[in-house]
Design a protein around this motif. Sequence first.
Motif, PDB file in Angstrom:
ATOM      1  N   GLN A 608     -11.967   3.746  -1.056  1.00 36.15           N
ATOM      2  CA  GLN A 608     -11.230   3.081  -0.081  1.00 36.15           C
ATOM      3  C   GLN A 608     -10.230   2.089  -1.045  1.00 36.15           C
ATOM      4  N   THR A 609     -10.793   1.423  -1.961  1.00 32.77           N
ATOM      5  CA  THR A 609      -9.982   0.326  -2.725  1.00 32.77           C
ATOM      6  C   THR A 609      -8.938   1.156  -3.407  1.00 32.77           C
ATOM      7  N   PHE A 610      -9.016   2.361  -4.142  1.00 35.81           N
ATOM      8  CA  PHE A 610      -7.776   2.878  -4.695  1.00 35.81           C
ATOM      9  C   PHE A 610      -6.800   3.294  -3.780  1.00 35.81           C
ATOM     10  N   TYR A 611      -7.546   3.738  -2.466  1.00 30.86           N
ATOM     11  CA  TYR A 611      -6.664   4.211  -1.561  1.00 30.86           C
ATOM     12  C   TYR A 611      -5.802   3.032  -1.083  1.00 30.86           C
ATOM     13  N   GLU A 612      -6.227   2.073  -0.916  1.00 31.77           N
ATOM     14  CA  GLU A 612      -5.480   0.835  -0.200  1.00 31.77           C
ATOM     15  C   GLU A 612      -4.627   0.305  -1.436  1.00 31.77           C
ATOM     16  N   PHE A 613      -4.908   0.471  -2.635  1.00 31.31           N
ATOM     17  CA  PHE A 613      -3.904   0.008  -3.732  1.00 31.31           C
ATOM     18  C   PHE A 613      -2.700   0.992  -3.853  1.00 31.31           C
ATOM     19  N   ASN A 614      -3.067   2.288  -3.691  1.00 28.60           N
ATOM     20  CA  ASN A 614      -2.044   3.197  -3.936  1.00 28.60           C
ATOM     21  C   ASN A 614      -1.088   2.989  -2.556  1.00 28.60           C
ATOM     22  N   HIS A 615      -1.706   2.649  -1.486  1.00 26.80           N
ATOM     23  CA  HIS A 615      -0.970   2.630  -0.272  1.00 26.80           C
ATOM     24  C   HIS A 615      -0.184   1.328  -0.460  1.00 26.80           C
ATOM     25  N   TYR A 616      -0.465   0.224  -0.811  1.00 21.96           N
ATOM     26  CA  TYR A 616       0.440  -0.930  -1.126  1.00 21.96           C
ATOM     27  C   TYR A 616       1.193  -0.443  -2.089  1.00 21.96           C
ATOM     28  N   LYS A 617       0.850   0.070  -3.114  1.00 25.84           N
ATOM     29  CA  LYS A 617       2.021   0.100  -4.276  1.00 25.84           C
ATOM     30  C   LYS A 617       3.107   0.961  -3.682  1.00 25.84           C
ATOM     31  N   ALA A 618       2.810   2.019  -2.767  1.00 23.33           N
ATOM     32  CA  ALA A 618       3.949   2.994  -2.434  1.00 23.33           C
ATOM     33  C   ALA A 618       4.814   1.965  -1.367  1.00 23.33           C
ATOM     34  N   ILE A 619       4.339   1.290  -0.452  1.00 23.83           N
ATOM     35  CA  ILE A 619       4.940   0.438   0.101  1.00 23.83           C
ATOM     36  C   ILE A 619       6.058  -0.379  -0.622  1.00 23.83           C
ATOM     37  N   MET A 620       5.319  -0.967  -1.624  1.00 25.10           N
ATOM     38  CA  MET A 620       6.225  -2.069  -2.473  1.00 25.10           C
ATOM     39  C   MET A 620       7.327  -1.302  -3.146  1.00 25.10           C
ATOM     40  N   VAL A 621       6.985  -0.002  -3.748  1.00 24.95           N
ATOM     41  CA  VAL A 621       8.119   0.728  -4.352  1.00 24.95           C
ATOM     42  C   VAL A 621       9.195   1.249  -3.306  1.00 24.95           C
ATOM     43  N   ASN A 622       8.661   1.723  -2.231  1.00 26.20           N
ATOM     44  CA  ASN A 622       9.675   2.232  -1.356  1.00 26.20           C
ATOM     45  C   ASN A 622      10.368   0.963  -0.831  1.00 26.20           C
ATOM     46  N   CYS A 623       9.803  -0.255  -0.587  1.00 22.41           N
ATOM     47  CA  CYS A 623      10.821  -1.144  -0.117  1.00 22.41           C
ATOM     48  C   CYS A 623      11.730  -1.576  -0.969  1.00 22.41           C
ATOM     49  N   LEU A 624      11.122  -2.050  -2.546  1.00 26.57           N
ATOM     50  CA  LEU A 624      12.044  -2.584  -3.231  1.00 26.57           C
ATOM     51  C   LEU A 624      12.937  -1.725  -4.062  1.00 26.57           C
ATOM     52  N   TRP A 625      12.340  -0.653  -4.245  1.00 26.14           N
ATOM     53  CA  TRP A 625      13.016   0.326  -4.941  1.00 26.14           C
ATOM     54  C   TRP A 625      13.904   1.417  -4.141  1.00 26.14           C
ATOM     55  N   ASN A 626      13.380   2.229  -3.367  1.00 23.66           N
ATOM     56  CA  ASN A 626      13.811   3.319  -2.726  1.00 23.66           C
ATOM     57  C   ASN A 626      14.633   2.968  -1.498  1.00 23.66           C
ATOM     58  N   SER A 627      14.658   1.623  -0.845  1.00 23.31           N
ATOM     59  CA  SER A 627      15.204   1.155   0.256  1.00 23.31           C
ATOM     60  C   SER A 627      14.752   2.003   1.501  1.00 23.31           C
ATOM     61  N   LYS A 628      13.459   2.343   1.562  1.00 25.33           N
ATOM     62  CA  LYS A 628      12.950   2.964   2.525  1.00 25.33           C
ATOM     63  C   LYS A 628      11.938   2.177   3.185  1.00 25.33           C
ATOM     64  N   MET A 629      11.928   1.935   4.653  1.00 23.85           N
ATOM     65  CA  MET A 629      11.294   0.979   5.224  1.00 23.85           C
ATOM     66  C   MET A 629       9.860   1.921   5.861  1.00 23.85           C
ATOM     67  N   SER A 630      10.370   2.795   6.687  1.00 27.79           N
ATOM     68  CA  SER A 630       9.229   3.157   7.514  1.00 27.79           C
ATOM     69  C   SER A 630       8.569   4.541   6.905  1.00 27.79           C
ATOM     70  N   GLU A 631       7.288   4.428   6.548  1.00 22.98           N
ATOM     71  CA  GLU A 631       6.675   5.356   6.005  1.00 22.98           C
ATOM     72  C   GLU A 631       5.668   5.792   7.025  1.00 22.98           C
ATOM     73  N   PRO A 632       5.149   7.094   6.861  1.00 24.45           N
ATOM     74  CA  PRO A 632       4.311   7.383   8.328  1.00 24.45           C
ATOM     75  C   PRO A 632       2.976   6.384   8.191  1.00 24.45           C
ATOM     76  N   ASP A 633       2.432   6.111   7.236  1.00 25.60           N
ATOM     77  CA  ASP A 633       1.125   5.377   7.065  1.00 25.60           C
ATOM     78  C   ASP A 633       1.186   4.007   6.701  1.00 25.60           C
ATOM     79  N   MET A 634       2.270   3.441   6.900  1.00 25.66           N
ATOM     80  CA  MET A 634       2.506   2.009   6.456  1.00 25.66           C
ATOM     81  C   MET A 634       1.994   1.184   7.505  1.00 25.66           C
ATOM     82  N   GLY A 635       1.472   0.029   7.076  1.00 28.52           N
ATOM     83  CA  GLY A 635       0.290  -0.783   7.712  1.00 28.52           C
ATOM     84  C   GLY A 635       1.046  -1.149   9.006  1.00 28.52           C
ATOM     85  N   LEU A 636       2.091  -1.527   8.773  1.00 28.08           N
ATOM     86  CA  LEU A 636       2.775  -1.871  10.335  1.00 28.08           C
ATOM     87  C   LEU A 636       3.830  -0.961  10.582  1.00 28.08           C
ATOM     88  N   GLN A 637       3.635  -0.731  11.880  1.00 33.48           N
ATOM     89  CA  GLN A 637       4.517   0.367  12.525  1.00 33.48           C
ATOM     90  C   GLN A 637       5.368  -0.159  13.539  1.00 33.48           C
TER      91      GLN A 637
END
Lengths: 714, 377
Positions: A608-637
Amino acid sequence: MAATLNLSGLTDSDPGLNDQSASSRSSNRSLRIAERDRRKNEAEDPFALALKYFSDVEAGTPVIGNDQFENNLVLVETVAYSKGLPPEGISIMLEFAMSLRMGNSPCVRVLKCLIPATVVPQEAVVRAVVWLCVGKIPISSQVLFIKWVLTVFDLIDAKDQLRAIYGFIFNFVTEENLCPFICHLLYLLTRKESVQIFRVRKLLELQSKLGRQPFLLYLLSLYRVFCPELVTLSIPSRMRSGFRNHNSPWKSALIAVQKKNGSQVSPTISLPFMTNSRKRHRHLEIPKLCSVVNKPAQTEPSFSRKVVPFMQLNSFTELLENLHRIELPAQMGSLLASSMALHYLDCVQDESALLRLNFWLGYTLHEEFLFNSDGGASQDLDEAQQFLNKLLFTQDFLQEGFSATEAFLYKFLRVWDGSLLRPQILSLLSNIPVVPSLKIGRLLFEPLMQLFFTSSVFFKCGLIECLNNMLSKWLSWHTVYALEDDLDISLNSHTSINMTLSEFKDSVMELVHFVGRLASVGLQLESYHSLLLSFILDFYETVCDTFVKYELPLIVMPPAGVFYPALFATEPVSVDRLAYIMYRYKVNLTSAKLDIKQKMKASHISRQTFYEFNHYKAIMVNCLWNSKMSEPDMGLQLKEELLCKSNIPEYWKSFDLINHPAFMSCAIDFHRKCWPRKRNVDLNSIKLSRPWTWYLQYLYSQGYNGLKQFVSSM
Amino acid sequence: MFKFVSGFYCSIVNMERGHSSGVKTPPTRGVVQKSKNKTYQQSYRSCLRASSRFALTPALTARRLNTSRRAPRLHNITEKVRPEHLDILMKTEWKLAYVTPLYQFRHTQLQSYSRQLSEFIAAEKQQGLAVEVEGLQSSFRVSFSVVPGMTEADDDAETVLIQIHSKPMFARQDKPQKPVWSGWLTCINGNPDYLQSLPQDFICLPLFGSSGSEVLTRLVQSWFQQTFDCCFGCLEISETCLHWLAALWTNCHSESSIQRLKLIWTIPVKPVLQVTYTVNPQDAWDLWSDIRKEPGEENEGEDGRSVDIEEVTRFIQGLKNHFYKHFKLDLSAGPLQQVSTALGSAKYSGRIKISSSRYMITTLTLLTEGALLKMPI
């Protein structure tokens, strides 16, 4: 009789000189030449000649009309007041004065100019005491002499022979005029073996004649320190000012001479009692050091080990020498009063002694802050604060909290208003040892939660900081203990609190989750106060490094309530720190994975920890880098339509490194520097691959190292 | 509901000068009550195992007032304890204090303690005059003695009685010294877990009673503090304890008349209202036996059924309800200050008088529990 003593005095007062020449003769040639020169000079030196006059002068030489005497004495006086007299000079002049070779009047005059340049030879003082016993000296000169001894006491080069003639000196206490000064001198000389029942009786007899005189009392109180079984007394508070300073005639001259010579020896006469007239709070008083009166009966006479009461130790060296045979004081609480005692407390192994200390400490804290039986702590906040500071200092010194403090805190937290002595209470709280996870909720979290949600943002910051300190202390304790166990074969033989690793992990996890909950709700309550966020990120900087830094196989990710506010914070510092934390998480998780592979152990870190980390990481990269906001499993919808309604063009870009509210100003700055001629700012132009790299370089140059580490590790 | 309307009498007194003292609820109350809901740490257990020597995570055993206790039995205390000792214990009202365990206290050295304490008092009394140990007679004569038989459980340490005799300053030489102060240290039915967890060097006598001048009490206490490294603190008799005493004494009415049950409340209004509520013994007994009967069980064996805290609460609530019916005043609004019957009296301020030797052990057991509750660890 005087004549024979006189003769022996001459031969005796010389050894200083003989010794010097003897030692120099044995050394090399050049020194010998230098010495010869010096002696030649000395022979011509008028001061040396003057000293020679005083050592050779015949008894009975008249004073009046004696120009030679007058000239020589003036010379000696000049030297004495300007540079001070050398040790041999002191010997000669003291011998001259006390032998009354030329009567009393030169005696007084000489005594007054006895300013030592460096040290006072002990032999000279002993010989002078011998002259005192001859009994020809008028009483005023005797008083003057003792006063002089008291003044220069710290400059006397050794005291062993003086102690040897303790009995002779003691005899003078019956002289009414000498008694106060003799008592002071005795006070400075007394050792345990000098305390004898007949001396106690003598002093008590004097007391019945003279009444309650401070000088008798102080001497007796010292006797009590050494032999509590011989004498009992209590010193009234208004008398606690010590012996009066008797060094006035020489004081200023001595200080001047010492200053001129740059000498390190200061003529401080140790005052026996500290002046402490301020009324203290009854409970908060640290007991006075006293030796035990009722010695535990020695069952075996063969085992009569010589013990040294703690009170008789005066220096750290003495403490070290006697470390194996120190007798604990009657009240253990008294050890808190001196720093030397703390050193000793650190090595005390006796459980009963520590329990005594804990009983006293617990009692004091309870009475003062919980039972308030004498009207409340609020009246004497200063003293309460001082007491707690002292306690904190002690605990910091020992690097451990007392169990009495711990037990007290659990009760106190339930009645605390969160503001009374806040810094002290929070620091004490951060010192408590690991609490079992079963109890931690009821003992700590319940009262803390109540305080947290009902107090100001500053209390919230303080509490998070306190919990951060607590966590790092627990983790350091774990590292120390884990290392010790590696050396120790019998595992778990001396865990501090009989706690297994998994229990310890449970406690740490409870604490981290608890802070996560507090932080999530606290941030909402305080509308994402940046100071509070900063303290929370401090906490996660400790949390993210548990595996690498503290070798604890446990990694806990921050909750969404902390992650998103930090990611969307308006200050770049917070985002940068979040990036740093994510980078450290990555380092920890990678090494944990490696560790598992190498040691073929079952994974301690849940998937679960690995999963959470990857998830957060993906969000950060998407937000800051790829200019993508909505990911299917992003914590906030958020629904697409809703975001469209907000009328923000290209909302998905709002949180990339260019348009992020925290970095927008950086982007504009960069834009200006990059294209200084361009009048309309088009931030999108940074997105192109070249300027993008430059932009990143620009950000790193602004000190956003967290981002740098995060980006380079992805 | 309760049939004892007859013959109670009640007085309501306005305390003229009690404005400030009455309105102020004692600051300790909240804490004391709280402590009862909360378990305490009993930390020395782990202390003995700990390698971390200052910090010990407590064994976390619950320590609280017992919620049920045996009904007071007719104690044959007169067979165990000498009558002169009982006389001393019953004659006076005692001011209570709690004491942390005494370090290196030996029941065998009482002689030498007597000597030391009298010298200590002499030295303190004439501050600034040293006194030779084993010197001449001082004006105070102290005697320590054991009260044989004043224990219940095996772990209890023997009760110690201290008496101070003195002669008035201007008395004639031949006049005998008079007792001026007395006090005792005791432990009756102390919590065995607590007592056994203490290392051997400690003697736990948590309950201290004194009667005599405050000055002497303080001197004795400070001598104990310096000699046995212990601490003395005030011991109030908490409201729950007072309720217990009221119920336990009433419970004895059938064996030994309580003559009256008198309770005093102070109601925090301005000016402070003091309510003295005196209940006819028979009425109190009727109410109590009604409550006792309700579970429908009959007495189990000789000792009688144990009394439960719920019964006690209901008893007190019954009394309060009755008062409310007549005066429309809810006594729960203020703290209970005092309970007295012919068997004894107890005040919130920590003063107790035990008038009947038969119920002494029961009362002291309750008070020992209260004292142990106050222990810092």
